[in-house]
Write a protein that holds these residues in place. Sequence first.
Motif, PDB file in Angstrom:
ATOM      1  N   GLN A   1      19.591  85.885  28.506  1.00 54.32           N
ATOM      2  CA  GLN A   1      20.920  85.812  27.897  1.00 54.32           C
ATOM      3  C   GLN A   1      21.345  84.363  27.687  1.00 54.32           C
ATOM      4  OE1 GLN A   1      22.957  88.173  30.868  1.00 54.32           O
ATOM      5  NE2 GLN A   1      23.293  89.856  29.429  1.00 54.32           N
ATOM      6  N   ALA A   2      21.134  83.522  28.708  1.00 59.49           N
ATOM      7  CA  ALA A   2      21.517  82.115  28.600  1.00 59.49           C
ATOM      8  C   ALA A   2      20.703  81.411  27.528  1.00 59.49           C
ATOM      9  CB  ALA A   2      21.347  81.423  29.957  1.00 59.49           C
ATOM     10  N   GLN A   3      19.405  81.669  27.500  1.00 58.43           N
ATOM     11  CA  GLN A   3      18.557  80.999  26.522  1.00 58.43           C
ATOM     12  C   GLN A   3      18.908  81.423  25.102  1.00 58.43           C
ATOM     13  OE1 GLN A   3      14.472  79.804  27.017  1.00 58.43           O
ATOM     14  NE2 GLN A   3      13.849  81.335  25.522  1.00 58.43           N
ATOM     15  N   ILE A   4      19.093  82.706  24.887  1.00 57.92           N
ATOM     16  CA  ILE A   4      19.358  83.185  23.532  1.00 57.92           C
ATOM     17  C   ILE A   4      20.722  82.721  23.044  1.00 57.92           C
ATOM     18  CG2 ILE A   4      19.757  85.295  22.194  1.00 57.92           C
ATOM     19  CD1 ILE A   4      17.376  86.492  23.793  1.00 57.92           C
ATOM     20  N   LYS A   5      21.684  82.655  23.924  1.00 57.34           N
ATOM     21  CA  LYS A   5      22.992  82.099  23.537  1.00 57.34           C
ATOM     22  C   LYS A   5      22.833  80.669  23.037  1.00 57.34           C
ATOM     23  CE  LYS A   5      27.649  81.163  25.285  1.00 57.34           C
ATOM     24  NZ  LYS A   5      28.557  81.255  26.466  1.00 57.34           N
ATOM     25  N   GLU A   6      22.050  79.874  23.771  1.00 58.65           N
ATOM     26  CA  GLU A   6      21.811  78.484  23.371  1.00 58.65           C
ATOM     27  C   GLU A   6      21.011  78.406  22.076  1.00 58.65           C
ATOM     28  OE1 GLU A   6      19.408  74.515  24.980  1.00 58.65           O
ATOM     29  OE2 GLU A   6      19.796  76.186  26.349  1.00 58.65           O
ATOM     30  N   HIS A   7      19.969  79.201  21.969  1.00 62.58           N
ATOM     31  CA  HIS A   7      19.112  79.138  20.784  1.00 62.58           C
ATOM     32  C   HIS A   7      19.791  79.716  19.548  1.00 62.58           C
ATOM     33  CE1 HIS A   7      14.999  78.570  23.003  1.00 62.58           C
ATOM     34  NE2 HIS A   7      15.889  77.641  23.292  1.00 62.58           N
ATOM     35  N   ASP A   8      20.625  80.732  19.746  1.00 63.29           N
ATOM     36  CA  ASP A   8      21.372  81.271  18.605  1.00 63.29           C
ATOM     37  C   ASP A   8      22.243  80.187  17.971  1.00 63.29           C
ATOM     38  OD1 ASP A   8      20.355  83.824  18.676  1.00 63.29           O
ATOM     39  OD2 ASP A   8      22.107  84.729  19.644  1.00 63.29           O
ATOM     40  N   ALA A   9      22.843  79.367  18.805  1.00 64.61           N
ATOM     41  CA  ALA A   9      23.727  78.314  18.301  1.00 64.61           C
ATOM     42  C   ALA A   9      22.967  77.284  17.469  1.00 64.61           C
ATOM     43  CB  ALA A   9      24.436  77.629  19.468  1.00 64.61           C
ATOM     44  N   LYS A  10      21.658  77.161  17.732  1.00 60.11           N
ATOM     45  CA  LYS A  10      20.840  76.181  17.019  1.00 60.11           C
ATOM     46  C   LYS A  10      19.930  76.820  15.970  1.00 60.11           C
ATOM     47  CE  LYS A  10      20.738  73.206  21.123  1.00 60.11           C
ATOM     48  NZ  LYS A  10      19.895  72.608  22.192  1.00 60.11           N
ATOM     49  N   GLY A  11      19.976  78.153  15.865  1.00 59.50           N
ATOM     50  CA  GLY A  11      19.108  78.841  14.917  1.00 59.50           C
ATOM     51  C   GLY A  11      17.653  78.879  15.330  1.00 59.50           C
ATOM     52  N   TRP A  12      17.396  78.829  16.645  1.00 63.34           N
ATOM     53  CA  TRP A  12      16.024  78.746  17.148  1.00 63.34           C
ATOM     54  C   TRP A  12      15.485  80.063  17.710  1.00 63.34           C
ATOM     55  CZ3 TRP A  12      16.362  73.770  20.692  1.00 63.34           C
ATOM     56  CH2 TRP A  12      16.552  72.637  19.866  1.00 63.34           C
ATOM     57  N   THR A  13      16.298  81.086  17.792  1.00 60.21           N
ATOM     58  CA  THR A  13      15.904  82.276  18.544  1.00 60.21           C
ATOM     59  C   THR A  13      14.652  82.917  17.940  1.00 60.21           C
ATOM     60  OG1 THR A  13      18.208  82.643  19.127  1.00 60.21           O
ATOM     61  CG2 THR A  13      16.694  84.482  19.463  1.00 60.21           C
ATOM     62  N   HIS A  14      13.710  83.198  18.801  1.00 65.15           N
ATOM     63  CA  HIS A  14      12.399  83.736  18.409  1.00 65.15           C
ATOM     64  C   HIS A  14      12.368  85.239  18.659  1.00 65.15           C
ATOM     65  CE1 HIS A  14       7.975  84.300  18.589  1.00 65.15           C
ATOM     66  NE2 HIS A  14       7.909  83.196  17.860  1.00 65.15           N
ATOM     67  N   HIS A  15      11.563  85.943  17.872  1.00 68.73           N
ATOM     68  CA  HIS A  15      11.501  87.396  18.054  1.00 68.73           C
ATOM     69  C   HIS A  15      10.978  87.787  19.434  1.00 68.73           C
ATOM     70  CE1 HIS A  15       7.443  86.553  16.239  1.00 68.73           C
ATOM     71  NE2 HIS A  15       7.063  87.368  17.201  1.00 68.73           N
ATOM     72  N   LEU A  16      10.135  86.946  20.062  1.00 67.14           N
ATOM     73  CA  LEU A  16       9.638  87.289  21.390  1.00 67.14           C
ATOM     74  C   LEU A  16      10.753  87.190  22.429  1.00 67.14           C
ATOM     75  CD1 LEU A  16       6.829  88.192  22.415  1.00 67.14           C
ATOM     76  CD2 LEU A  16       6.528  85.880  23.306  1.00 67.14           C
ATOM     77  N   ASP A  17      11.646  86.196  22.280  1.00 73.31           N
ATOM     78  CA  ASP A  17      12.811  86.114  23.170  1.00 73.31           C
ATOM     79  C   ASP A  17      13.618  87.404  23.089  1.00 73.31           C
ATOM     80  OD1 ASP A  17      12.011  83.491  23.505  1.00 73.31           O
ATOM     81  OD2 ASP A  17      13.595  82.638  22.274  1.00 73.31           O
ATOM     82  N   LEU A  18      13.869  87.862  21.864  1.00 72.61           N
ATOM     83  CA  LEU A  18      14.680  89.056  21.657  1.00 72.61           C
ATOM     84  C   LEU A  18      13.967  90.308  22.165  1.00 72.61           C
ATOM     85  CD1 LEU A  18      15.877  88.064  18.101  1.00 72.61           C
ATOM     86  CD2 LEU A  18      17.343  88.260  20.125  1.00 72.61           C
ATOM     87  N   TYR A  19      12.655  90.341  22.015  1.00 74.85           N
ATOM     88  CA  TYR A  19      11.892  91.484  22.510  1.00 74.85           C
ATOM     89  C   TYR A  19      12.036  91.608  24.021  1.00 74.85           C
ATOM     90  CZ  TYR A  19       7.900  94.545  23.427  1.00 74.85           C
ATOM     91  OH  TYR A  19       7.097  95.582  23.844  1.00 74.85           O
ATOM     92  N   TYR A  20      11.834  90.505  24.725  1.00 75.18           N
ATOM     93  CA  TYR A  20      11.934  90.584  26.180  1.00 75.18           C
ATOM     94  C   TYR A  20      13.385  90.756  26.637  1.00 75.18           C
ATOM     95  CZ  TYR A  20       6.968  89.774  26.734  1.00 75.18           C
ATOM     96  OH  TYR A  20       5.600  89.912  26.696  1.00 75.18           O
ATOM     97  N   LEU A  21      14.338  90.279  25.855  1.00 70.45           N
ATOM     98  CA  LEU A  21      15.739  90.597  26.153  1.00 70.45           C
ATOM     99  C   LEU A  21      15.946  92.106  26.066  1.00 70.45           C
ATOM    100  CD1 LEU A  21      18.704  89.667  26.644  1.00 70.45           C
ATOM    101  CD2 LEU A  21      18.955  89.616  24.144  1.00 70.45           C
ATOM    102  N   GLY A  22      15.417  92.714  25.003  1.00 64.13           N
ATOM    103  CA  GLY A  22      15.513  94.165  24.881  1.00 64.13           C
ATOM    104  C   GLY A  22      14.860  94.880  26.050  1.00 64.13           C
TER     105      GLY A  22
END
Length: 266
Positions: free
Chosen positions: A160-181
């Motif tokens: 959650q912390a990483q994706i919040k940070e990466h979303d703000a920079k447009g960096w979020t990767h599909h693997l981050d989102l997969y493991y978040l799911g």
Amino acid sequence: MRFLLLLLLPMAAIAQYREFGGTPATARQDSIMTVHLKGGAWKYSYLTPEWTQHIDAGLRADSTIAYLWQQKAMPLFKMRKHDLAMEYLDKAVQYDAHWLDYRAFMKCIFAKQYRSALQDFAAARAAKGNASVMDHTYDLWSAVCHLQLNESDSALRLLQAQIKEHDAKGWTHHLDLYYLGIAYYETGRYPEALAAFDRAIAKYSQFSDAYFYKGKCLGQLGRNEEGLRVIRQGKVFYEKGYSINEDNSIYETYPYQVAWRWKSVK
């Protein structure tokens, strides 16, 4: 395809040499590496005895060159001789702490030593912050380790912390989102898991594994027929060769990578 990758391995090794800071401490070590890697091991596939023979010759000349130990370990990991490989990789870390995060990754994805991997990632993070190894951050790989130890809440906090940070920079990767799911799914938060898998699929539209877990979420929410349709769609993509598409996924199955061969989805 896999055979072609083996043929291209020396080129990949040269890229790895540059990526991981292959500059040695002394001119003599530089000469040893030039002779025994560029002029020796890298001319062969890592499956050949010549690879190891050239690296062993380099280590006889100077056993403190960390990169030679890493190059001795790397083929063994890819042949799934993990215990032996880790002995050599420990030597690389002994002579150069630069290899600590790489060892953490190898423990996470290859050797399945999750508690030990978390210790290495914590030490690497203390030294470098939330830096990256093998294209992803320490926190992502640490979250994967937590998931494998049934510590889903810890994984969720990191992601959650990483994706919040990466979303703000447009960096979020599909693997981050997969493991978040996956973390949401493991904690029973199915609507949030569904949203994460939908975001992963939006970034990688043929992501068969994400379709599978999206279908499972829909089933948990009572939407069984829709869930089955989504899983079937994922299987179609899997049969076309789409799955977790990390470089090392040709050597090792990643955590929560779906073993579709055991799923009778028609």
